[in-house]
Design an enzyme around this catalytic site. Structure first.
Site, PDB file in Angstrom:
ATOM      1  N   SER A 158       0.843  -1.202   0.000  1.00  0.00           N
ATOM      2  CA  SER A 158       0.000   0.000   0.000  1.00  0.00           C
ATOM      3  C   SER A 158       0.875   1.247   0.000  1.00  0.00           C
ATOM      4  O   SER A 158       2.027   1.221   0.462  1.00  0.00           O
ATOM      5  CB  SER A 158      -0.883   0.010   1.255  1.00  0.00           C
ATOM      6  OG  SER A 158      -1.532   1.254   1.423  1.00  0.00           O
ATOM      7  N   TYR A 184       0.137   0.213  10.606  1.00  0.00           N
ATOM      8  CA  TYR A 184      -0.232  -0.252   9.270  1.00  0.00           C
ATOM      9  C   TYR A 184       0.916   0.002   8.297  1.00  0.00           C
ATOM     10  O   TYR A 184       1.291  -0.884   7.505  1.00  0.00           O
ATOM     11  CB  TYR A 184      -1.488   0.477   8.801  1.00  0.00           C
ATOM     12  CG  TYR A 184      -1.951   0.102   7.412  1.00  0.00           C
ATOM     13  CD1 TYR A 184      -2.411  -1.181   7.133  1.00  0.00           C
ATOM     14  CD2 TYR A 184      -1.932   1.033   6.375  1.00  0.00           C
ATOM     15  CE1 TYR A 184      -2.837  -1.531   5.855  1.00  0.00           C
ATOM     16  CE2 TYR A 184      -2.362   0.698   5.102  1.00  0.00           C
ATOM     17  CZ  TYR A 184      -2.808  -0.581   4.842  1.00  0.00           C
ATOM     18  OH  TYR A 184      -3.226  -0.927   3.566  1.00  0.00           O
TER      19      TYR A 184
END
Length: 314
Positions: A158, A184
């Site tokens: 990501s 994350y």
């Protein structure tokens, strides 16, 4: 330095467009998280190209529903389902043990994002445990099957990796204040670093590994984010202009490029966005590749830490 790879596909391409004319008959694929989001469209495209696809899913019932729908839509009856809970090392190891025969495509697609501070039974921070540790154990457990005929491993990373390098002296937020976006971010950085080190260790075995940013897509991945926070992050990601969101069909396209394109044959440690190899990140930009995510020393350290923590080796 190798020339940057670009493909005929782009932001608006779909997974089915990427596999058009591709024949994956006789090839076997595993897609983690294949029962939801872009995982469904990844399964659909691989099945449409003739591959045998196993949906590795936490929710087997949901996986079976997807398998039935994809089989009906593509005419491919070889869409299978197997249980996999990435936060459980026992579940991951059981999946790998039960796999029989060669494996040509491993799509490490499943993940969690921006969760409240949660720890596994081992005390590991949930996002790192799921997004990296689970897939690390799975991939190493399937090593012999991947090596059998040469294989591609694709890690869904990501642009969130821009939020943090892997903080090796406190991966699990035991001493620093928990920040769910940094947590994350480092897990997504780990997805890229995994491929950098795998390229050194495994390319001679016929196994390659690359990572990608699928794009901004509204799926169940955002379930831990309030609508207000999501709207704000979309605004910030867009900069001076509104962030363009993708459909799940478009979001899965870059995964399929790394899975089937001859342009990436024999290459590892790459990071793609919008179906092309990403450019380096520039300060203030919300896209591109962070230098720390391809740092060879960090990649080697991550591998060592992962092997020691998980007590696994290929």
């Amino acid at each position: 330095m190798s020339e940057r790879i670009t493909t005929p596909f782009g932001f608006g391409s779909t997974a089915l467009e990427v596999v058009e004319g591709v024949d994956l008959s006789g090839r076997r694929a595993v897609v983690t998280g294949g029962a939801s989001g872009i995982g469904v469209e990844t399964v659909r495209a691989l099945a449409a190209a003739g591959a045998e696809v196993t949906i590795a899913a936490r929710n087997v019932e949901a996986g079976e529903q997807v398998a039935a729908e994809v089989s009906a839509a593509t005419g491919n009856k070889n869409v299978l389902v197997a249980p996999l809970e990435l936060t459980s090392q026992d579940s991951v190891k059981e999946f790998a043990r039960s796999w029989d025969g060669p494996l040509h495509l491993l799509i490490n697609n499943a993940g969690v994002m921006a969760t409240p501070l949660t720890r596994t039974a081992e005390g590991w921070e949930l996002q790192f445990a799921t997004n990296h540790f689970g897939h690390f154990t799975l991939t190493l457990g399937l090593f012999d099957s991947l090596r059998a005929e040469g294989a591609r491993v694709v890690n869904v990373s990501s642009a969130g990796h821009l939020s943090s390098p892997v903080v090796f002296d406190d991966i699990h937020f035991e001493r620093r204040e928990y920040d769910r976006w940094q947590a994350y971010g480092q897990s997504k950085t780990a997805n890229i670093l995994f491929g950098v080190e795998a390229g050194k260790r495994w390319t001679s075995e016929g196994i390659t590994m690359n990572a990608l940013m699928p794009g901004g897509i509204l799926t169940a991945l955002q379930r831990h984010i309030t609508p207000e926070e999501l709207a704000e992050r979309i605004r910030l990601r867009g900069g001076d202009k509104p962030l363009q969101l993708k459909t799940p069909e478009q979001g899965a396209a870059t995964t399929l490029v790394l899975a089937v394109s001859p342009l990436v044959e024999g290459r590892s440690g790459l990071y793609f966005e919008d179906c092309d190899e990403a450019l380096p990140n520039t300060p203030g930009a919300s896209n591109g590749l962070a230098a720390y995510a391809i740092d060879p020393e960090a990649a080697a350290q991550l591998w060592k830490v992962s092997e020691e923590t998980l007590k696994v080796q290929a």
